[in-house]
Design a protein around this motif. Structure first.
Motif, PDB file in Angstrom:
ATOM      1  N   GLN A 121       0.812  -1.218   0.000  1.00 19.58           N
ATOM      2  CA  GLN A 121       0.000   0.000   0.000  1.00 19.58           C
ATOM      3  C   GLN A 121       0.850   1.276   0.000  1.00 19.58           C
ATOM      4  O   GLN A 121       0.316   2.383   0.075  1.00 19.58           O
ATOM      5  N   ALA A 122       2.168   1.129  -0.067  1.00 16.10           N
ATOM      6  CA  ALA A 122       3.059   2.291  -0.030  1.00 16.10           C
ATOM      7  C   ALA A 122       2.856   3.170  -1.258  1.00 16.10           C
ATOM      8  O   ALA A 122       2.377   2.722  -2.299  1.00 16.10           O
ATOM      9  N   THR A 123       3.221   4.421  -1.103  1.00 18.78           N
ATOM     10  CA  THR A 123       3.228   5.344  -2.231  1.00 18.78           C
ATOM     11  C   THR A 123       4.677   5.758  -2.471  1.00 18.78           C
ATOM     12  O   THR A 123       5.432   5.970  -1.534  1.00 18.78           O
ATOM     13  N   VAL A 124       5.048   5.841  -3.742  1.00 17.04           N
ATOM     14  CA  VAL A 124       6.397   6.241  -4.124  1.00 17.04           C
ATOM     15  C   VAL A 124       6.274   7.503  -4.958  1.00 17.04           C
ATOM     16  O   VAL A 124       5.680   7.480  -6.039  1.00 17.04           O
ATOM     17  N   ASN A 125       6.811   8.590  -4.429  1.00 20.63           N
ATOM     18  CA  ASN A 125       6.758   9.878  -5.115  1.00 20.63           C
ATOM     19  C   ASN A 125       8.158  10.278  -5.554  1.00 20.63           C
ATOM     20  O   ASN A 125       9.089  10.283  -4.732  1.00 20.63           O
ATOM     21  N   LEU A 126       8.314  10.604  -6.825  1.00 23.21           N
ATOM     22  CA  LEU A 126       9.581  11.107  -7.338  1.00 23.21           C
ATOM     23  C   LEU A 126       9.534  12.628  -7.300  1.00 23.21           C
ATOM     24  O   LEU A 126       8.561  13.237  -7.766  1.00 23.21           O
ATOM     25  N   ILE A 127      10.576  13.213  -6.726  1.00 28.28           N
ATOM     26  CA  ILE A 127      10.604  14.644  -6.445  1.00 28.28           C
ATOM     27  C   ILE A 127      11.658  15.340  -7.306  1.00 28.28           C
ATOM     28  O   ILE A 127      12.785  14.848  -7.421  1.00 28.28           O
ATOM     29  N   GLU A 128      11.288  16.462  -7.901  1.00 28.01           N
ATOM     30  CA  GLU A 128      12.225  17.343  -8.597  1.00 28.01           C
ATOM     31  C   GLU A 128      11.891  18.771  -8.202  1.00 28.01           C
ATOM     32  O   GLU A 128      10.728  19.170  -8.230  1.00 28.01           O
ATOM     33  N   ASP A 129      12.895  19.526  -7.822  1.00 29.28           N
ATOM     34  CA  ASP A 129      12.720  20.920  -7.394  1.00 29.28           C
ATOM     35  C   ASP A 129      11.604  21.052  -6.359  1.00 29.28           C
ATOM     36  O   ASP A 129      10.724  21.901  -6.480  1.00 29.28           O
ATOM     37  N   PHE A 130      11.625  20.171  -5.374  1.00 30.09           N
ATOM     38  CA  PHE A 130      10.699  20.167  -4.240  1.00 30.09           C
ATOM     39  C   PHE A 130       9.255  19.827  -4.616  1.00 30.09           C
ATOM     40  O   PHE A 130       8.356  19.941  -3.802  1.00 30.09           O
ATOM     41  N   GLU A 131       9.005  19.411  -5.851  1.00 29.36           N
ATOM     42  CA  GLU A 131       7.654  19.082  -6.305  1.00 29.36           C
ATOM     43  C   GLU A 131       7.560  17.611  -6.704  1.00 29.36           C
ATOM     44  O   GLU A 131       8.511  17.044  -7.257  1.00 29.36           O
ATOM     45  N   VAL A 132       6.397  17.006  -6.478  1.00 28.32           N
ATOM     46  CA  VAL A 132       6.149  15.640  -6.941  1.00 28.32           C
ATOM     47  C   VAL A 132       5.950  15.689  -8.452  1.00 28.32           C
ATOM     48  O   VAL A 132       5.048  16.352  -8.937  1.00 28.32           O
ATOM     49  N   VAL A 133       6.821  14.986  -9.191  1.00 29.92           N
ATOM     50  CA  VAL A 133       6.715  14.971 -10.648  1.00 29.92           C
ATOM     51  C   VAL A 133       6.151  13.655 -11.167  1.00 29.92           C
ATOM     52  O   VAL A 133       5.696  13.582 -12.308  1.00 29.92           O
ATOM     53  N   GLU A 134       6.200  12.614 -10.318  1.00 30.63           N
ATOM     54  CA  GLU A 134       5.655  11.323 -10.742  1.00 30.63           C
ATOM     55  C   GLU A 134       5.340  10.489  -9.509  1.00 30.63           C
ATOM     56  O   GLU A 134       6.073  10.499  -8.533  1.00 30.63           O
ATOM     57  N   LYS A 135       4.227   9.760  -9.585  1.00 27.27           N
ATOM     58  CA  LYS A 135       3.851   8.789  -8.553  1.00 27.27           C
ATOM     59  C   LYS A 135       3.915   7.418  -9.196  1.00 27.27           C
ATOM     60  O   LYS A 135       3.237   7.179 -10.191  1.00 27.27           O
ATOM     61  N   LEU A 136       4.749   6.544  -8.634  1.00 27.83           N
ATOM     62  CA  LEU A 136       4.877   5.201  -9.185  1.00 27.83           C
ATOM     63  C   LEU A 136       3.789   4.300  -8.619  1.00 27.83           C
ATOM     64  O   LEU A 136       3.554   4.295  -7.416  1.00 27.83           O
ATOM     65  N   GLN A 137       3.140   3.556  -9.500  1.00 31.71           N
ATOM     66  CA  GLN A 137       2.130   2.585  -9.086  1.00 31.71           C
ATOM     67  C   GLN A 137       2.836   1.279  -8.742  1.00 31.71           C
ATOM     68  O   GLN A 137       3.679   0.812  -9.506  1.00 31.71           O
ATOM     69  N   LEU A 138       2.509   0.698  -7.602  1.00 35.63           N
ATOM     70  CA  LEU A 138       3.138  -0.543  -7.170  1.00 35.63           C
ATOM     71  C   LEU A 138       2.327  -1.748  -7.634  1.00 35.63           C
ATOM     72  O   LEU A 138       1.113  -1.768  -7.510  1.00 35.63           O
ATOM     73  N   HIS A 139       3.032  -2.734  -8.169  1.00 34.79           N
ATOM     74  CA  HIS A 139       2.435  -3.993  -8.588  1.00 34.79           C
ATOM     75  C   HIS A 139       3.309  -5.108  -8.048  1.00 34.79           C
ATOM     76  O   HIS A 139       4.535  -5.082  -8.221  1.00 34.79           O
ATOM     77  N   LEU A 140       2.702  -6.082  -7.424  1.00 31.24           N
ATOM     78  CA  LEU A 140       3.439  -7.217  -6.877  1.00 31.24           C
ATOM     79  C   LEU A 140       4.103  -7.973  -8.026  1.00 31.24           C
ATOM     80  O   LEU A 140       3.425  -8.392  -8.961  1.00 31.24           O
ATOM     81  N   PRO A 141       5.443  -8.145  -7.993  1.00 27.43           N
ATOM     82  CA  PRO A 141       6.099  -8.882  -9.083  1.00 27.43           C
ATOM     83  C   PRO A 141       5.733 -10.359  -9.027  1.00 27.43           C
ATOM     84  O   PRO A 141       5.435 -10.899  -7.962  1.00 27.43           O
TER      85      PRO A 141
END
Length: 151
Positions: free
Chosen positions: A79-99
């Motif tokens: 249920q975790a959220t992964v946010n990629l940050i550039e210049d202090f802003e969220v630029v992408e949220k990665l969707q998690l899928h069980l491998p």
């Protein structure tokens, strides 16, 4: 901000992993080898969460998780959220899928497994059973709960 909240410094560029189930943050740090990096890491353990009751959070400066790494994260924190940050802003949220499978990440917990005595890469099939992540070793064919898996 009320007095019971603590302010955590924002990161300029990097990755924020939020909504990690309490107690899994340390495993995730080990799994991704984040403690070996020279980058600034902020870790919060057992923080209050409305959705989870308690959660862990990890912020890593100048490090971006790939989609493959994010999916490996789903093994311990689906249920975790992964946010990629550039210049202090969220630029992408990665969707998690069980491998479906994991190779070369974990050792088989079965001490009699051939993977301990032969030069082979560990391989596990991954599946969710009643909301719990299970690993099945390709070599000994035994199934293990995620808490038994060692990095």
């Amino acid at each position: 901000m009320n007095k019971s909240q603590l302010q955590v410094e924002a990161i300029h560029n990097g990755t924020v992993i939020d909504h990690i189930p309490a107690g899994q943050g340390i495993k995730i740090l080990q799994l991704f080898g984040l403690v070996q990096t020279q980058e600034k890491i902020t870790v919060g353990l057992n923080l209050p969460s409305k959705a989870l009751g308690a959660k862990d959070i990890i912020k890593v400066e100048n490090t971006r998780l790939s989609a493959t790494q994010a999916n490996q994260l789903a093994l311990f924190a689906p249920q975790a959220t992964v946010n990629l940050i550039e210049d202090f802003e969220v630029v992408e949220k990665l969707q998690l899928h069980l491998p479906e499978k994991v190779e070369g990440v974990f050792s088989c917990p079965n001490s009699n497994c051939i993977s301990h005595n032969e030069p082979v890469t560990s391989k596990f099939r991954v599946r969710a059973v009643d909301g719990q992540v299970r690993f099945r070793c390709r070599y000994c064919e035994k199934s293990f709960h995620r808490d038994m898996m060692a990095v």
